[in-house]
Design a protein around this motif. Structure first.
Motif, PDB file in Angstrom:
ATOM      1  N   GLN A   1      51.704  37.871  23.540  1.00 34.59           N
ATOM      2  CA  GLN A   1      52.826  37.304  24.608  1.00 34.59           C
ATOM      3  C   GLN A   1      52.746  38.449  25.652  1.00 34.59           C
ATOM      4  OE1 GLN A   1      56.264  36.601  21.879  1.00 34.59           O
ATOM      5  NE2 GLN A   1      55.595  34.326  22.062  1.00 34.59           N
ATOM      6  N   VAL A   2      51.472  38.542  26.204  1.00 34.09           N
ATOM      7  CA  VAL A   2      51.519  39.563  27.448  1.00 34.09           C
ATOM      8  C   VAL A   2      51.513  38.460  28.684  1.00 34.09           C
ATOM      9  CG1 VAL A   2      50.474  41.112  28.768  1.00 34.09           C
ATOM     10  CG2 VAL A   2      50.592  41.273  26.213  1.00 34.09           C
ATOM     11  N   ASN A   3      52.487  38.798  29.539  1.00 36.62           N
ATOM     12  CA  ASN A   3      52.528  37.698  30.714  1.00 36.62           C
ATOM     13  C   ASN A   3      51.707  38.209  31.988  1.00 36.62           C
ATOM     14  OD1 ASN A   3      53.549  35.450  32.049  1.00 36.62           O
ATOM     15  ND2 ASN A   3      55.250  36.536  33.038  1.00 36.62           N
ATOM     16  N   VAL A   4      50.795  37.150  32.237  1.00 40.79           N
ATOM     17  CA  VAL A   4      49.839  37.818  33.473  1.00 40.79           C
ATOM     18  C   VAL A   4      50.861  37.049  34.621  1.00 40.79           C
ATOM     19  CG1 VAL A   4      47.749  37.092  34.516  1.00 40.79           C
ATOM     20  CG2 VAL A   4      47.899  37.201  32.172  1.00 40.79           C
ATOM     21  N   GLU A   5      51.017  38.224  35.924  1.00 40.67           N
ATOM     22  CA  GLU A   5      51.657  37.740  36.949  1.00 40.67           C
ATOM     23  C   GLU A   5      50.334  36.932  37.925  1.00 40.67           C
ATOM     24  OE1 GLU A   5      54.554  37.857  37.868  1.00 40.67           O
ATOM     25  OE2 GLU A   5      55.313  38.950  36.471  1.00 40.67           O
ATOM     26  N   TYR A   6      49.287  37.666  38.019  1.00 39.92           N
ATOM     27  CA  TYR A   6      48.281  36.816  38.869  1.00 39.92           C
ATOM     28  C   TYR A   6      46.758  37.807  38.271  1.00 39.92           C
ATOM     29  CZ  TYR A   6      48.824  40.950  42.024  1.00 39.92           C
ATOM     30  OH  TYR A   6      48.765  41.951  42.686  1.00 39.92           O
TER      31      TYR A   6
ATOM     32  N   ILE B   1      40.480  41.177  37.043  1.00 41.98           N
ATOM     33  CA  ILE B   1      41.665  42.310  37.773  1.00 41.98           C
ATOM     34  C   ILE B   1      42.900  41.441  37.246  1.00 41.98           C
ATOM     35  CG2 ILE B   1      42.656  43.298  39.409  1.00 41.98           C
ATOM     36  CD1 ILE B   1      39.651  44.116  39.171  1.00 41.98           C
ATOM     37  N   PHE B   2      43.826  42.169  36.449  1.00 41.23           N
ATOM     38  CA  PHE B   2      44.932  41.623  36.035  1.00 41.23           C
ATOM     39  C   PHE B   2      46.305  42.431  36.517  1.00 41.23           C
ATOM     40  CE2 PHE B   2      42.375  40.382  32.332  1.00 41.23           C
ATOM     41  CZ  PHE B   2      42.898  38.846  32.468  1.00 41.23           C
ATOM     42  N   ARG B   3      47.331  41.346  36.988  1.00 44.32           N
ATOM     43  CA  ARG B   3      48.498  42.222  37.370  1.00 44.32           C
ATOM     44  C   ARG B   3      49.607  41.791  36.219  1.00 44.32           C
ATOM     45  NH1 ARG B   3      53.046  44.213  38.867  1.00 44.32           N
ATOM     46  NH2 ARG B   3      53.955  43.913  40.740  1.00 44.32           N
ATOM     47  N   PHE B   4      49.838  42.752  35.373  1.00 39.68           N
ATOM     48  CA  PHE B   4      50.855  42.407  34.437  1.00 39.68           C
ATOM     49  C   PHE B   4      52.371  42.992  34.795  1.00 39.68           C
ATOM     50  CE2 PHE B   4      46.825  43.504  32.013  1.00 39.68           C
ATOM     51  CZ  PHE B   4      46.621  42.191  31.616  1.00 39.68           C
ATOM     52  N   ASP B   5      53.346  42.111  34.205  1.00 38.45           N
ATOM     53  CA  ASP B   5      54.711  42.735  34.610  1.00 38.45           C
ATOM     54  C   ASP B   5      54.726  44.159  33.715  1.00 38.45           C
ATOM     55  OD1 ASP B   5      54.936  41.296  32.224  1.00 38.45           O
ATOM     56  OD2 ASP B   5      56.848  40.188  32.881  1.00 38.45           O
ATOM     57  N   ASP B   6      54.437  44.038  32.521  1.00 39.15           N
ATOM     58  CA  ASP B   6      54.290  45.234  31.646  1.00 39.15           C
ATOM     59  C   ASP B   6      53.071  45.855  31.359  1.00 39.15           C
ATOM     60  OD1 ASP B   6      54.680  46.967  29.749  1.00 39.15           O
ATOM     61  OD2 ASP B   6      56.147  45.914  28.475  1.00 39.15           O
ATOM     62  N   VAL B   7      52.556  46.696  32.287  1.00 37.35           N
ATOM     63  CA  VAL B   7      51.350  47.050  32.411  1.00 37.35           C
ATOM     64  C   VAL B   7      50.746  47.969  31.030  1.00 37.35           C
ATOM     65  CG1 VAL B   7      49.293  48.318  33.644  1.00 37.35           C
ATOM     66  CG2 VAL B   7      51.603  47.470  34.810  1.00 37.35           C
TER      67      VAL B   7
END
Lengths: 433, 143
Positions: free
Chosen positions: B94-99, B114-120
């Protein structure tokens, strides 16, 4: 501090009887010397000798900017040119400039009113006054200059423009009071930051800012970013130039209009009906001491209201609420009256949003459209689209909540909205006339 | 194992993208990966470059609005199903990917996402636990 205790604290009754006496004199004078006024008075069926009390003022006809243009350049002068010692004019961006002439005594009165205004704003003889209002035909520069000399301040006659040099002089000469437009004061702060300077560390303590409508929010922004007390000053060349009214530093709330020289009225801009104190409308001013070019019930186009309640500073002259805009800047968008300053105050309420904005009004089919351009800065920028879109939607919603109209927000790159060294241009109206 | 990414605000006006590329090129900054997210009015250009600090200062000096964010570069085999496996791991946790955006390595035959996560930090923990290969900045810039 008060410059002229006798007149600035004249009891209301004495002030009003002085106004009535001077009103009667000016009515007689213009009727006798200016053919335009004779014609206007005759058309309205009013004889100057019938003007006896302040209430009679309402019987006199209005004077419009157009009347000045129609009588360009000297038609409204009440004195021959050999008694006129100075001529100023408006920029004339919307037609022929409006030309005004001052007799020696007019200049003395103007200087006295500017001295009162500077003193009310908290400036005094120990100050180094950095005057960045434009010198020339525009009344700002010289008007402020004479007043500043009168109070004994050390005046730096900078005029407008050449921002880098302004900053250098301000820093090196230790300027303590800045006079310019509100938007230019912010621009100076930005330009200083770009030079790696913190304008708040300069010796500036007061800004006496005018020549364009600005909001309370913008004042807060200026006070924080420039590190000064920002005082609003009001004037227009048709009436005098700067120094028609000013805020006192004690209250910083409303501009005292010097009622021993001017009679202010508020009217409904559409019907021309007089409105009571406290109601918002267009400011109309009658000059009661001016010799060169007296003005009878001049429609300023500025929107404000009269604050009749006594002020904590002890001056008895009534106050004008800070100008909300101009009736000719007032945009009618889909039937709703919109002043640029209203949109400004919405933007200022949103943390991080820049005070620079531009309104683009257009028409698609039969529908008016409003686009609000807002600059993105480091604080508001995010690498996520949804954050920026959220910001746009928030601005859009708050404008809709305040004004009841929907608009389109366009986020633009920083510093792309033109900074002004004079009056800020906030509106581009592309609608077919 | 985070990687620094810079993002630039760009109005949809001709020449703005070229301007970014020009000022970076003149300073000798090499772009390793990029992604442009656009709306009708503006775009957000995201870049991985070999010298983030110089890139950021240069762009600021040229009047651009720039910010720095931390992203995660994940290496996956360049073959069908490669991306899906990673996304499954993230979804399960349940890790959310921003973009996200991707490019293909020239030599190794791997794709880099390349991932941008809200909770890196949480995302990195999850990926490490599942033995997913995360690239360091040094490695990424030298690809």
């Amino acid at each position: 501090m008060i410059w002229n205790d006798e007149f600035e604290r004249l009891p209301r009754e004495a002030l009003e009887s002085l106004q009535a006496k001077r009103l009667q004199q000016v009515a007689e004078r213009v009727y006798a010397t200016v053919p335009f006024y004779k014609q206007q008075f005759d058309k309205a069926g009013v004889k100057p000798e019938k003007i006896k009390s302040l209430d009679d003022l309402r019987r006199l006809p209005f004077t419009l900017k157009q009347d000045m243009r129609d009588n360009y350049p000297y038609g409204l002068f009440a004195k021959p040119l050999d008694q006129i010692v100075r001529i100023h004019a408006s920029s004339g961006t919307t037609g022929k400039p409006t030309v005004v002439g001052y007799t020696k005594r007019d200049i003395e009165n103007w200087t006295e009113l500017m001295a009162r205004s500077f003193t009310a704003a908290g400036a005094n003889r120990g100050d180094i006054l950095h005057n960045a209002y434009g010198y020339g035909l525009f009344t700002g520069g010289l008007g402020a200059h004479y007043g500043a000399e009168k109070i004994g301040a050390s005046v730096i006659p900078m005029s407008g423009g050449n921002t880098k040099k302004q900053l250098m002089i301000m820093q090196d000469f230790g300027s303590t009071v800045l006079t310019c437009t509100p938007s230019y004061s912010l621009y100076l702060a930005e330009a200083a930051a770009e030079e790696g300077l913190d304008i708040r560390k300069f010796k500036l303590r007061i800004g006496i800012l005018g020549a364009e409508p600005w909001s309370e929010k913008l004042r807060n922004e200026i006070e924080e970013k420039v590190g000064i007390k920002a005082i609003d000053i009001y004037g227009l060349s048709e009436i005098l130039g700067p120094g028609v009214g000013v805020e006192c530093i004690e209250a910083q709330s409303g501009l005292h209009i010097w009622e021993d020289h001017f009679i202010p009225e508020i009217i409904d801009p559409i019907s021309g009906e007089s409105l009571p104190d406290g109601e918002q409308g267009e400011l109309v001013i009658t000059t009661i001491t001016k010799e060169g070019i007296p003005m009878i019930r001049y429609r300023t186009r500025d929107i404000t209201r009269i604050i009749a309640e006594p002020c904590i500073c002890g001056r008895t002259h009534r106050r004008l609420e800070r100008m909300c805009g101009r009736s000719d800047d007032m945009l009618i968008i889909r039937g709703v009256n919109v002043y640029p300053s209203q949109i400004e105050s919405v933007l200022m309420d949103i943390e991080g949003v820049e005070p620079h904005y531009m309104l683009i009004v257009d028409r698609e089919g039969t529908l008016d459209t409003l686009e609000v351009q807002v600059e993105v800065n480091e604080q508001t920028f995010s690498d996520e689209i949804k954050v920026l879109q959220g910001l746009s939607r928030r601005i859009e919603k708050e404008i809709k909540d305040l004004l009841g109209i929907s608009c389109r927000i366009r986020l633009v790159e920083p510093k792309t909205i033109a900074r002004s060294e004079g009056k800020a241009q906030r509106v581009i109206d592309n609608r077919p006339k | 194992m985070k990687v620094e990414q810079i993002s630039i605000f760009i109005e949809n006006k001709s020449g703005r993208l070229a301007e970014v590329a020009r000022v970076l090129g003149e300073k000798g900054v090499n772009i390793r990966a990029l992604s442009l997210a656009d709306t009708s009015d503006f775009g957000i250009l995201r870049l991985l470059v070999d010298n983030t600090d110089i890139a950021q200062t240069t762009l600021k000096e040229n009047g651009f609005t720039v910010n720095k964010t931390e992203v995660v570069a994940v290496e996956v085999p360049d073959e069908p199903g490669g991306l899906c496996n990673i996304l499954q791991v993230l979804d399960d946790a349940q890790v959310n990917v921003e973009y996200m955006y991707a490019f293909v390595e020239r030599n190794a035959g791997n794709a880099v996402i390349i991932f941008r996560f809200d909770d890196v930090d949480n995302a990195i923990a999850v990926l490490n636990e599942k033995g997913v290969s995360i690239l360091s900045g040094e490695k990424l810039y030298s690809l």
